[in-house]
Design an enzyme around this catalytic site. Sequence first.
Site, PDB file in Angstrom:
ATOM      1  CG  ASP A 168      22.372  68.912  76.964  1.00 49.24           C
ATOM      2  OD1 ASP A 168      22.841  68.656  78.092  1.00 49.24           O
ATOM      3  OD2 ASP A 168      21.154  68.963  76.735  1.00 49.24           O
ATOM      4  CG  ASP A 220      18.430  68.022  74.300  1.00 48.03           C
ATOM      5  OD1 ASP A 220      18.514  68.012  75.539  1.00 48.03           O
ATOM      6  OD2 ASP A 220      17.560  67.392  73.672  1.00 48.03           O
ATOM      7  CD  GLU A 247      24.636  70.147  81.591  1.00 52.34           C
ATOM      8  OE1 GLU A 247      23.896  71.121  81.452  1.00 52.34           O
ATOM      9  OE2 GLU A 247      24.225  69.031  81.937  1.00 52.34           O
TER      10      GLU A 247
END
Length: 170
Positions: A9, A145, A70
């Site tokens: 992340d 996170d 992501e």
Amino acid sequence: MADLIMGIDPGTLVCGYAFIRVENRYQIQPHSFGKIKLSQKQALSHRYRQLFTEISTILQREAPKAVVLETQYVHKNPQSTIKLGMARGVLLLAASLQDISVFEYAPNTAKKAAVGKGNASKQQVQLMVSKLLNIQDLLADDNEDIADAFALAMCHAHLAPYQDLKKSLL
């Protein structure tokens, strides 16, 4: 033999990472996790260098089969989007230099894989991942996170076999 998958992340102040071991496509076990904390007092270029150095060391030590991030999304603040994009670039480069395959999933895809709904809150992701992997430490406020990183790794563990099938059909 188990595959080691790393979820990341990305962030410009905190970068959460998590490793899972996957056996027989369905058995997922947590391996290790942590976060890289970057000082807001440091210039952005120094933070990117620290991020690159630390993630490179972790990648070299753990040698995962895949790294999962992501996909880029647009924040309300364009500067935040640009800075996060540069952090993602640093992470992509670190993995690429070690010949580690990189996969990207939309945030809602990772949330759906972990929680069952793509619009889940960070707290819902945190709670579900902690229950699925039996890691109580993830429930601490500052571990969102890491939970997101686990969700990304789990998402890839579930979807990777279908990506291979899709490639074979093309």
